[in-house]
Design a protein around this motif. Structure first.
Motif, mmCIF file in Angstrom:
data_model
loop_
_atom_site.group_PDB
_atom_site.id
_atom_site.type_symbol
_atom_site.label_atom_id
_atom_site.label_comp_id
_atom_site.label_asym_id
_atom_site.label_seq_id
_atom_site.Cartn_x
_atom_site.Cartn_y
_atom_site.Cartn_z
ATOM 1 N N UNK A 8 50.615 122.268 4.029
ATOM 2 C CA UNK A 8 50.596 121.843 5.436
ATOM 3 C C UNK A 8 49.182 121.431 5.851
ATOM 4 N N UNK A 9 48.213 122.185 5.376
ATOM 5 C CA UNK A 9 46.813 121.884 5.702
ATOM 6 C C UNK A 9 46.433 120.506 5.151
ATOM 7 N N UNK A 10 46.827 120.263 3.904
ATOM 8 C CA UNK A 10 46.508 118.975 3.276
ATOM 9 C C UNK A 10 47.191 117.823 4.015
ATOM 10 N N UNK A 11 48.472 118.039 4.342
ATOM 11 C CA UNK A 11 49.211 116.970 5.027
ATOM 12 C C UNK A 11 48.642 116.719 6.416
ATOM 13 N N UNK A 12 48.253 117.808 7.113
ATOM 14 C CA UNK A 12 47.720 117.608 8.464
ATOM 15 C C UNK A 12 46.375 116.877 8.392
ATOM 16 N N UNK A 13 45.673 117.001 7.287
ATOM 17 C CA UNK A 13 44.418 116.251 7.122
ATOM 18 C C UNK A 13 44.719 114.806 6.700
ATOM 19 N N UNK A 14 45.787 114.633 5.918
ATOM 20 C CA UNK A 14 46.096 113.292 5.380
ATOM 21 C C UNK A 14 46.750 112.389 6.426
ATOM 22 N N UNK A 15 47.634 112.962 7.237
ATOM 23 C CA UNK A 15 48.443 112.134 8.145
ATOM 24 C C UNK A 15 47.597 111.242 9.077
ATOM 25 N N UNK A 16 46.512 111.745 9.673
ATOM 26 C CA UNK A 16 45.745 110.840 10.554
ATOM 27 C C UNK A 16 44.953 109.763 9.804
ATOM 28 N N UNK A 17 44.834 109.893 8.517
ATOM 29 C CA UNK A 17 44.014 108.928 7.773
ATOM 30 C C UNK A 17 44.759 107.627 7.487
ATOM 31 N N UNK A 18 43.974 106.623 7.114
ATOM 32 C CA UNK A 18 44.533 105.304 6.826
ATOM 33 C C UNK A 18 45.334 105.350 5.516
ATOM 34 N N UNK A 19 46.627 105.006 5.626
ATOM 35 C CA UNK A 19 47.494 105.079 4.446
ATOM 36 C C UNK A 19 47.585 103.747 3.715
ATOM 37 N N UNK A 20 46.799 102.764 4.147
ATOM 38 C CA UNK A 20 46.883 101.434 3.522
ATOM 39 C C UNK A 20 46.550 101.530 2.028
ATOM 40 N N UNK A 21 47.201 100.667 1.282
ATOM 41 C CA UNK A 21 46.979 100.660 -0.166
ATOM 42 C C UNK A 21 45.837 99.697 -0.492
#
Lengths: 348, 265
Positions: free
Chosen positions: B103-116
């Protein structure tokens, strides 16, 4: 006595003590790495042995941990080798532990390969090689690298790598040829070579010659004129540095103040030889001969800055890596079988 | 193409609900609650797998080249390892730490840019792909070992009926360490091969390389320590906790506190 010594050398507890000591030593010592870039910054630029003899030896107060870690790793390697040799005669009855012992063997080979490469290897960075030119392969007497092609690799219009074609020659005989690009170096025995960066240097000027169109003048080229006359380009200096007695010397590689050394000859022999500094205009003998050269653009040639390393321990290390990889896979798949059998080794 | 972020948020909510149900199960020992939690984790993992597969397909390479992608992949690996233990041993709330870390990792990842981002040629090799895969799955096993180590110490002190017995916790911990070590060994071998073809040498003294070797050496020592009576049980639990500290420093600490020339820094 020998049996006691052998048991000590094979001891599991000794392995734990050595691995723990090495871990703590490297852990503490490695924290010095980021804070001392001038000392440790070129650790990867040289084989460890060479680095220790030069930079490492001069700063023992900050590098002693590398010597200690090296000693501990060698002792751990000896302990691991003894452990492997102790298991080998019992292969038939204890083959299920084969994966773990292959990892032991791999570790010993990797360690031996690293030591060998550290002592007998060589590393050269920034070896300049122009397209079409050759250079002696460092550490490999009688061998030369020839750069046949070179180009930047573009991703979304930005240069992200270098691709080229390189040949390795023994004397004049090619012994290896490779298309080099990121992750695809030229590998020949223990030699590995690849372009780490790319550059271009001015090697001449393209001129408009009235009545003849465009001519490219570079060192070694010639321009055949009417009446059997010839203009030969003896030398080109991108940055001409005036000499007190006349003439010019090379001041640098940047195209700042270019000059040519030219020779004009005809059927009757040499007519004129001298310098043409572009900032001074066309020399009178050329103008009189009708050669009113008009500079159009520089002529550039690409060059690569090559990394050329030799690591005689690399094949041994590769064998170690393969042994370790097979061992890890074997141990992974045999793990469940051993669990099902309740196969647990003796407790020390 | 499915949108990454909304699906990831759904997965995050599913993990969050699963954690809640596992906590509830600690108080209300009903099999239905545990089954519900297990179903939620499986659903979230399936969603993450779908996202991963779709991103892999779109990019043409395993997308693990920036912080969003590595956090996402680490989170996927944690869920995979959790499910491995859950399906094999029905560990339930024992793996809660792993879910929390996820959950900690996902909560850090979700706001970041997911562009490839386009794949730079230096990373365009299967050596890199497998190096990263084995590395993160290895890390995930070490995280699970940390969780089991903490619970072992807790169980030893409290003797709770809510947790598996000490022998089982010890066995699971040893399994997590051993499997993690084997996968991390493969990661190191492939990383060394990659370094050789990319840099011309197979061991680098950059801080990340040195600490990755330390992770390997530490867990190699642990694989031996389980055969020494004195280090079994409590000692092993403490080592699992310390080992994960080394892993966290290698994965995050070096990137945050120091500079390194590792390709993923």
């Amino acid at each position: 006595m020998i049996a006691i010594l052998w048991r000590f050398c094979c001891s599991l507890k000794l392995a734990i003590v050595l691995a723990s000591a090495a871990t703590v030593t490297i852990m503490g010592g490695s924290l010095l790495l980021p804070g001392n870039p001038r000392l440790f910054g070129n650790l990867d630029a040289l084989p460890l042995g060479e680095w220790l003899r030069s930079a490492g030896h001069q700063a023992l107060g900050r590098t002693w941990w590398i010597y200690l870690a090296g000693l501990l790793m060698v002792l751990l390697g000896v302990n691991t080798a003894c452990c492997f040799l102790d298991w080998l005669p019992r292969l038939r009855s204890r083959w299920r532990k084969g994966g773990e012992y292959l990892i032991h063997l791999g570790f010993v080979l990797l360690l031996a390969g690293y030591l060998w490469g550290s002592v007998a290897g060589s590393r050269s960075e920034g070896v300049r090689l122009d397209v079409g030119a050759m250079t002696a392969a460092p550490g490999l007497p009688g061998h030369y690298l020839r750069l046949e092609e070179l180009a930047p690799m573009l991703v979304d219009g930005r240069p992200m790598g270098i691709a080229g074609r390189v040949a390795l020659l023994r004397g004049e005989e090619p012994v290896a040829r490779a298309t080099v690009r990121p992750n695809h170096p030229l590998i020949y025995g223990d030699l590995v070579a690849f372009p780490a960066s790319i550059g271009r240097s001015a090697v001449g000027i393209r001129f408009r010659v009235p009545g003849r169109g465009i001519a490219e003048l570079t060192a070694g080229s010639r321009l055949d004129l009417a009446d059997g006359r010839t203009l030969r380009i003896l030398d080109f200096l991108p940055q001409a540095f005036p000499l007190p007695g006349g003439g010019f010397a090379r001041g640098g590689d940047d195209l700042v103040d270019p000059a040519f050394r030219l020779a004009l000859s005809g059927p009757e022999g040499n007519l004129w030889q001298g310098w043409y500094r572009l900032n001074d205009g066309v020399p009178a003998p050329l103008a009189q001969a009708g050669l009113l050269l008009q500079p159009v653009e520089p002529v550039y040639r690409l060059y690569g800055l090559f990394t050329i390393n030799r690591d005689p321990g690399a094949p041994l290390a590769l064998a170690g890596g393969i042994a370790m990889g097979i061992g890890a896979l074997f141990a992974l798949f045999s793990f469940y079988a051993k669990r099902a059998r309740g196969d647990r080794p003796e407790i020390a | 193409m499915l949108a990454t972020k909304p699906l990831l948020i759904v997965a995050f909510i599913a993990y969050l609900l699963a954690a809640g149900l596992y906590l509830l199960h600690l108080r209300v020992r009903r099999p239905a609650v545990q089954r519900g939690a297990h179903l939620l984790v499986t659903t979230a993992f399936a969603l993450q797998t779908l996202i991963l597969g779709q991103r892999w397909w779109s990019a043409g390479y395993l997308p693990v080249t920036n912080l969003f992608a590595t956090q996402f992949f680490f989170s996927w690996s944690l869920a995979a390892v959790y499910l491995y233990f859950e399906i094999r041993y029905r560990i339930g709330a024992t793996g809660l730490f792993v879910i929390f870390l996820n959950l900690l990792l996902l909560s850090s990842a979700i706001p970041r840019d997911a562009a490839l981002p386009p794949l730079i040629p230096a990373l365009d090799t299967p050596l890199f792909t497998f190096h990263v895969v084995f590395s993160f799955i290895g890390y995930a096993f070490f995280a699970m070992a940390f969780s089991l180590g903490v619970l072992y110490l807790l169980q030893r002190r409290r003797g709770s009926a809510l947790l598996p017995d000490l022998a089982q916790l010890r066995r699971l911990n040893e399994e997590a360490i051993f499997l993690g070590f084997l996968l991390f060994t493969l990661c190191m071998i492939l990383g060394s091969l990659w370094a050789y073809v990319a840099w011309g040498y197979w061991f680098s003294w950059n801080i990340k390389g040195v600490w990755s070797f330390l992770v390997w050496l530490f867990y190699a020592g642990m694989c031996h320590a389980k055969f020494v009576r004195r280090w079994q049980g409590t000692g092993y639990a403490w080592l699992s906790i310390a080992g994960f500290g080394v892993v966290l420093f290698t994965y995050l600490g070096i990137g945050l506190l120091m500079s390194s020339n590792h390709p993923l820094e």
